[in-house]
Design an enzyme around this catalytic site. Structure first.
Site, PDB file in Angstrom:
ATOM      1  N   PRO A  12      13.278  20.143  40.953  1.00  0.00           N
ATOM      2  CA  PRO A  12      13.842  21.230  41.739  1.00  0.00           C
ATOM      3  C   PRO A  12      14.153  22.476  40.914  1.00  0.00           C
ATOM      4  CG  PRO A  12      15.448  19.467  41.503  1.00  0.00           C
ATOM      5  CD  PRO A  12      14.149  18.956  40.972  1.00  0.00           C
ATOM      6  N   ASN A  13      13.850  23.602  41.528  1.00  0.00           N
ATOM      7  CA  ASN A  13      14.137  24.942  41.023  1.00  0.00           C
ATOM      8  C   ASN A  13      13.237  25.388  39.883  1.00  0.00           C
ATOM      9  OD1 ASN A  13      16.330  25.515  42.851  1.00  0.00           O
ATOM     10  ND2 ASN A  13      17.484  23.996  41.690  1.00  0.00           N
ATOM     11  N   ARG A  20      15.032  32.555  38.014  1.00  0.00           N
ATOM     12  CA  ARG A  20      16.310  31.845  37.971  1.00  0.00           C
ATOM     13  C   ARG A  20      16.924  31.914  36.575  1.00  0.00           C
ATOM     14  NH1 ARG A  20      17.032  25.563  37.307  1.00  0.00           N
ATOM     15  NH2 ARG A  20      19.282  25.415  37.565  1.00  0.00           N
ATOM     16  N   TYR A  25      16.722  30.151  31.065  1.00  0.00           N
ATOM     17  CA  TYR A  25      15.383  29.583  31.219  1.00  0.00           C
ATOM     18  C   TYR A  25      14.249  30.515  30.793  1.00  0.00           C
ATOM     19  CZ  TYR A  25      18.009  26.139  33.822  1.00  0.00           C
ATOM     20  OH  TYR A  25      18.923  25.175  34.173  1.00  0.00           O
ATOM     21  N   ASN A  76      10.168  16.963  33.763  1.00  0.00           N
ATOM     22  CA  ASN A  76      11.411  17.723  33.800  1.00  0.00           C
ATOM     23  C   ASN A  76      11.925  17.545  35.222  1.00  0.00           C
ATOM     24  OD1 ASN A  76      13.502  19.545  34.006  1.00  0.00           O
ATOM     25  ND2 ASN A  76      12.483  21.125  32.804  1.00  0.00           N
ATOM     26  N   ALA A  79      17.724  18.979  38.057  1.00  0.00           N
ATOM     27  CA  ALA A  79      19.024  18.410  38.413  1.00  0.00           C
ATOM     28  C   ALA A  79      18.942  16.929  38.774  1.00  0.00           C
ATOM     29  CB  ALA A  79      19.645  19.195  39.566  1.00  0.00           C
ATOM     30  N   HIS A  82      20.220  14.034  36.503  1.00  0.00           N
ATOM     31  CA  HIS A  82      21.623  13.639  36.458  1.00  0.00           C
ATOM     32  C   HIS A  82      22.076  12.904  37.711  1.00  0.00           C
ATOM     33  CE1 HIS A  82      21.200  16.574  33.320  1.00  0.00           C
ATOM     34  NE2 HIS A  82      20.916  17.497  34.219  1.00  0.00           N
ATOM     35  N   ASP A  89      13.949   4.535  38.920  1.00  0.00           N
ATOM     36  CA  ASP A  89      13.346   3.276  39.346  1.00  0.00           C
ATOM     37  C   ASP A  89      11.843   3.409  39.558  1.00  0.00           C
ATOM     38  OD1 ASP A  89      15.826   2.107  39.193  1.00  0.00           O
ATOM     39  OD2 ASP A  89      16.119   1.957  41.369  1.00  0.00           O
ATOM     40  N   GLU A 100      11.075  12.811  28.795  1.00  0.00           N
ATOM     41  CA  GLU A 100      12.025  13.596  29.588  1.00  0.00           C
ATOM     42  C   GLU A 100      12.181  14.941  28.880  1.00  0.00           C
ATOM     43  OE1 GLU A 100      16.835  13.517  30.410  1.00  0.00           O
ATOM     44  OE2 GLU A 100      15.824  11.616  29.995  1.00  0.00           O
ATOM     45  N   HIS A 102      13.858  18.955  28.914  1.00  0.00           N
ATOM     46  CA  HIS A 102      14.820  19.935  29.418  1.00  0.00           C
ATOM     47  C   HIS A 102      14.597  21.242  28.677  1.00  0.00           C
ATOM     48  CE1 HIS A 102      16.929  16.861  31.625  1.00  0.00           C
ATOM     49  NE2 HIS A 102      16.831  16.110  30.551  1.00  0.00           N
ATOM     50  N   SER A 104      16.653  23.916  28.638  1.00  0.00           N
ATOM     51  CA  SER A 104      17.904  24.305  27.977  1.00  0.00           C
ATOM     52  C   SER A 104      18.497  23.103  27.244  1.00  0.00           C
ATOM     53  CB  SER A 104      18.909  24.827  29.010  1.00  0.00           C
ATOM     54  OG  SER A 104      19.337  23.771  29.852  1.00  0.00           O
ATOM     55  N   ARG A 109      25.939  22.585  27.959  1.00  0.00           N
ATOM     56  CA  ARG A 109      26.208  23.108  29.294  1.00  0.00           C
ATOM     57  C   ARG A 109      27.297  22.276  29.976  1.00  0.00           C
ATOM     58  NH1 ARG A 109      20.868  24.348  32.313  1.00  0.00           N
ATOM     59  NH2 ARG A 109      22.358  25.466  33.610  1.00  0.00           N
ATOM     60  N   ARG A 113      25.859  17.648  33.235  1.00  0.00           N
ATOM     61  CA  ARG A 113      24.480  17.660  32.735  1.00  0.00           C
ATOM     62  C   ARG A 113      24.299  16.784  31.487  1.00  0.00           C
ATOM     63  NH1 ARG A 113      21.801  21.801  35.500  1.00  0.00           N
ATOM     64  NH2 ARG A 113      23.196  23.446  36.237  1.00  0.00           N
TER      65      ARG A 113
END
Length: 151
Positions: A12-13, A20, A25, A76, A79, A82, A89, A100, A102, A104, A109, A113
């Site tokens: 998302p985002n 954003r 970012y 990535n 959100a 978290h 799963d 994984e 990220h 930032s 933060r 997070r």
């Protein structure tokens, strides 16, 4: 024929990269990221596919559909990192190696997070390198797969 198939999944985002919170970012867009990764994939002789969704179930479906079709996932989850036991799963269920990622440094933060539902099933976690983290992940995935194929 490409050496490996890599799937890049953005949550998302991340479709809003460049718009954003550019102070966090950056100013590059998702298309810029995909173009950069395609160039690296061409250099490494790997097939790369891109997927982005703001919807948790769509991400789960995409991960499940990748079973026996790709060799590695760069994820990535935004959100959902978290919050999503479902994405965790899905990854554990197909026993797919993944990194994984990220953009930032999530540890600098907000407290919420700092916890990831994905890290314990990931091959590795890349945090805080901006979009360069994706290139690190792609190159690392190819090295990981090369080592696995030599065993």
């Amino acid at each position: 024929m490409a050496k490996y198939s890599i799937l890049v999944v953005n949550g998302p985002n991340l479709n809003m990269l460049g718009v954003r919170e550019p102070e966090i970012y950056g100013h590059e867009t998702l298309k810029d990221l995909e173009k950069m990764l395609q160039n690296v994939a061409d250099e490494l002789d790997v097939k790369i596919e891109f997927y982005q969704s703001n919807h948790e179930g769509d991400i789960v479906d995409t991960i499940q559909k990748s079973y026996k079709k790709v060799d590695f996932i760069l994820l990535n989850a935004g959100a959902y990192t978290h919050t999503s036991v479902a994405i965790r799963d899905a990854l554990a269920g197909i026993d797919m190696p993944f990194y994984e990622i990220h953009i930032s440094n999530v540890h600098k933060r907000e407290e919420f997070r700092h916890h990831s539902f994905l890290s314990d099933v990931a091959v590795g976690v890349i945090v805080g390198f901006g979009l360069d983290g994706y290139e690190f992940a792609l190159r690392g995935a190819v090295r990981y797969l090369d080592r696995k194929h030599q065993e």
